[in-house]
Design an enzyme around this catalytic site. Structure first.
Site: not given
Ligand code: 23J
Ligand code: MN
Length: 262
Positions: A77, A83, A65, A212, A63, A79, A73
């Site tokens: 990905h 976050h 792996w 965000h 196998f 959010d 992040h």
């Molecule tokens: C952590 C701090 C600031 C930011 C971010 C992450 C991201 O853009 C994210 O990947 O969510 S701006």
């Molecule tokens: Mn992110």
């Protein structure tokens, strides 16, 4: 068509290729571009590492792996609200508590590729979105909205992707009024082809990092580093953007898939 016919037609249409599955995901590996926070933050999310456990060798004769080092992040990905916004430890705040029904939804693809090519700091405004709606139709409750910039053309090179100079990163994103307008329409989330959901220069906006801040305050989701949005129609595709069910996860790499009628 009755609603029961809809799903019984979906299977054959997928199998025949009348509905194409478009991969809106970048490659996750050691060369995946990683967000670089300003030096006043001591910790950064790590580069991806893929370590072999075995590959048909003495550690695993039949196998192959691997194990990985992988931030939440990283790469293409998702959010989750926690976050950015504390107190979102209810309902849809974390990757393991959100309502998966919301994750599969129509996607509106706003083509900003020309503007982003001539100006890496291009900002999409509410007025831009309203004129896009005049042409393509209205953005509706529960839908995804993604900004096509073709930034995935740069994803093979972190310096090109982050596009940082002495004034910080330069990449396109939404204005505050754009996000407020989209949130007034009760969208499920906003997606970008850049390293994060916000513009490179969004630290200087009010509020800072409005994608965000405003999305997550409103229990909406973010998608980053999306790929292949040039393969999607402005309207009509269905986007499936599902994070891993990480316990109290603030985000997760995803395999973003779009269903597109041929
Ligand atoms: C952590 C701090 C600031 C930011 C971010 C992450 C991201 O853009 C994210 O990947 O969510 S701006
Ligand atoms: Mn992110």
């Amino acid at each position: 068509m009755s609603s029961s016919d809809m799903l019984s037609n979906l299977g054959p249409m997928l199998l025949s290729g009348q509905i194409e599955v478009v991969d809106c995901t970048g490659i996750l590996g050691p060369n995946t571009p990683i967000l670089q926070l300003p030096p006043d933050f001591a910790k950064n999310t790590p580069k991806v590492e893929i370590h072999k456990i075995s590959e048909y060798d003495e550690d695993g004769p039949f196998f192959a792996w691997n194990w990985m080092v992988l931030g939440e992040h990283t790469g293409t990905h998702f959010d989750a609200p926690h976050h950015w916004i504390t107190g979102k430890d209810f309902e849809d705040g974390y990757t393991d508590t959100l309502a998966v029904q919301r994750l599969v939804a129509p996607v509106n693809v706003i083509d900003c590729s020309k503007s982003a090519k001539s100006d890496p700091d291009f900002l999409l405004t509410a007025d831009h979105v309203k004129s896009w709606e005049q042409e393509h139709g209205s953005i509706n409750k529960g839908e995804w909205v993604v900004m096509r910039t073709d930034w995935d053309n740069r994803a093979h090179d972190q310096d090109l992707f982050l596009n940082t100079d002495e004034n910080g990163p330069h990449s396109p994103g939404p204005t505050v009024d754009c996000l407020e307008y989209l949130l007034s329409k009760d969208i499920v989330g906003w997606g970008s082809q850049c390293i994060g959901t916000d513009a490179g220069q969004a630290g200087g906006m009010d509020p800072p990092f409005p994608a965000h801040n405003l999305l997550h305050k409103n229990n909406c989701f973010g998608l980053a580093s999306l790929a292949n949005l040039d393969k999607l129609p402005a309207k009509g595709a269905i986007l499936i953007a599902a994070p891993l069910k990480i316990e109290k996860g603030t985000g997760s790499p995803i395999r973003a898939l779009a269903l597109v009628q041929k």
